[in-house]
Design an enzyme around this catalytic site. Structure first.
Site, PDB file in Angstrom:
ATOM      1  N   SER A 199      -5.029  14.732 -14.358  1.00  0.00           N
ATOM      2  CA  SER A 199      -4.971  13.293 -14.106  1.00  0.00           C
ATOM      3  C   SER A 199      -3.794  12.991 -13.191  1.00  0.00           C
ATOM      4  CB  SER A 199      -4.874  12.529 -15.436  1.00  0.00           C
ATOM      5  OG  SER A 199      -4.908  11.135 -15.216  1.00  0.00           O
ATOM      6  N   THR A 200      -2.813  12.224 -13.647  1.00  0.00           N
ATOM      7  CA  THR A 200      -1.672  11.852 -12.808  1.00  0.00           C
ATOM      8  C   THR A 200      -0.935  13.092 -12.315  1.00  0.00           C
ATOM      9  OG1 THR A 200      -1.411   9.839 -14.105  1.00  0.00           O
ATOM     10  CG2 THR A 200       0.444  10.494 -12.720  1.00  0.00           C
TER      11      THR A 200
END
Length: 383
Positions: A199-200
């Site tokens: 994700s991030t």
């Protein structure tokens, strides 16, 4: 020009003061909406609401934000041009790029990550649809809190400037120190598929990783879920293909899963593994978000074990939240193995930290050690 600036900060800020956020967007509606959301949170405060990138550059030293939410398309000075100027003035500023879902903006957002932006967030086409607005609000506030940790640690009295990687603002409750985390033995059989969830910070981590695992890709299928919206995943697949020097494409519903291919979950659809006779196939599902994400990692991890069972190997890379942890438990229950990226090299140690603290990982490694480890495991190494 429309500029709203809060009063100058009081010196001697403590770690308990709200994170200071600067909102930069030429749309008065979006500026107002984001500002209201932020001000409603007790641990966040808006120190400036600005119309252009030029306003942001000129006001930066006065308002001293921890985090800037920066629109891409603005008059006078757009977001991608303002980005390096803002970082030149405040190198620890956390910048979250905001953009609409167009191919051009997706390209610019990924370029911004390489220029120092911490993350990006896609703006919904309309904020009138409640579900779209709710997801945008949830994602934005989560990113501000998690990524704002770097600025907060550096502002704390007596703190030492940290390297580029960022951690969550606060560790998960009852988190175990890394040295004491329980690690499981790797599966007793050689893996036959590689699954990756991120994700991030994921786009940069993925491009680094795929460049080092050519021998794995050539002999085994690789399936990736990165939290990203439509259009963005199309661009990411092109970038990953160049990094890997091998084909990468968004998964297509019903296509056979083959060695020598990297399949990326398309934005807005959950990518799962199904069966067609004796062969594994991609299945795409347009169901509700899982862990506030669509695509989500858990559906991929959980369904892959139904086909590859104890020959499943998964990697959980940097990202917020805990997506991948439950699916990782399914993999381990089936006899497969999970590797997590370590905290020091993660942009946010949410997803890999959740997997590590759940006790399902056979290894917790720095990003640059994961690729070589995968090559050894797929070559028969069991340690």
């Amino acid at each position: 020009m429309s500029v709203a600036v809060a009063s100058s900060p009081v010196s001697g800020a403590t770690q308990y003061e709200p994170l200071r956020v600067m909102v930069v967007d030429d749309s008065v509606v979006i500026r107002g909406l984001i500002s209201r959301w932020i001000e409603a949170e007790p641990d966040l405060t808006v120190v400036a609401s600005l119309r252009t990138g030029l306003d942001a550059v000129n006001q930066l030293e006065r308002v001293r934000p921890d985090v800037a939410v920066l629109d891409i398309e603005m008059p006078e000075l757009d977001g991608i041009a303002a980005l390096p100027q803002l970082l030149a003035k405040k190198r620890d500023l956390i910048i979250i790029m905001a953009s609409t879902l167009t191919r051009r903006n997706a390209e610019i957002s990924l370029k911004a990550l390489s220029l120092g932006a911490a993350d990006y967030i896609p703006k919904p086409e309309t904020t009138r649809e409640q579900s779209a607005a709710d997801i945008f609000r949830h994602d934005l506030l989560q990113k501000i809190r998690s990524l704002g940790a770097r600025a907060r640690r550096r502002a704390s009295p007596g703190s030492v400037a940290a390297p580029a990687p960022v951690r969550e603002i606060a560790p998960a409750p009852h988190a175990t120190p890394a040295a004491q985390l329980v690690k499981r033995a790797f599966s007793h059989v050689s893996p036959r598929v590689l699954l990756i969830g991120s994700s991030t910070g994921g786009p940069q981590a993925l491009m680094s990783l795929v460049a080092t695992i050519g021998p794995v890709i050539d002999r085994f299928p690789v399936l990736i879920t990165q939290h990203m919206p439509p259009t963005f995943t199309t661009i990411l697949a092109e970038h990953l293909s160049r990094a890997a020097k091998r084909p990468v494409h968004e998964g297509v519903d019903g296509e056979l899963i083959k060695s020598g291919q990297i399949y990326l979950a398309p934005g807005g659809r959950h990518m799962k593994v199904g069966r067609q006779g004796a062969n594994p196939v991609i299945t795409l599902e347009d169901g509700p978000p899982v862990n506030f994400c669509k695509p989500a990692v858990d559906p991929l991890f959980a369904t892959a074990t139904e086909f590859w069972q104890n020959a499943t190997l998964a990697v959980v890379l940097t990202g917020m939240g805990s997506d991948g942890m439950r699916g990782g438990k399914d993999i381990v229950a089936a006899g497969g193995s999970v590797i997590a990226q370590d905290e020091a090299t993660s942009v946010v140690w949410g997803m890999p930290g959740a997997a590590a603290n759940a006790g399902i990982c056979a290894a917790i490694l720095p990003l640059d050690q994961i690729g070589p480890k995968l090559v050894r495991l797929f070559s028969g190494d069991r340690t």
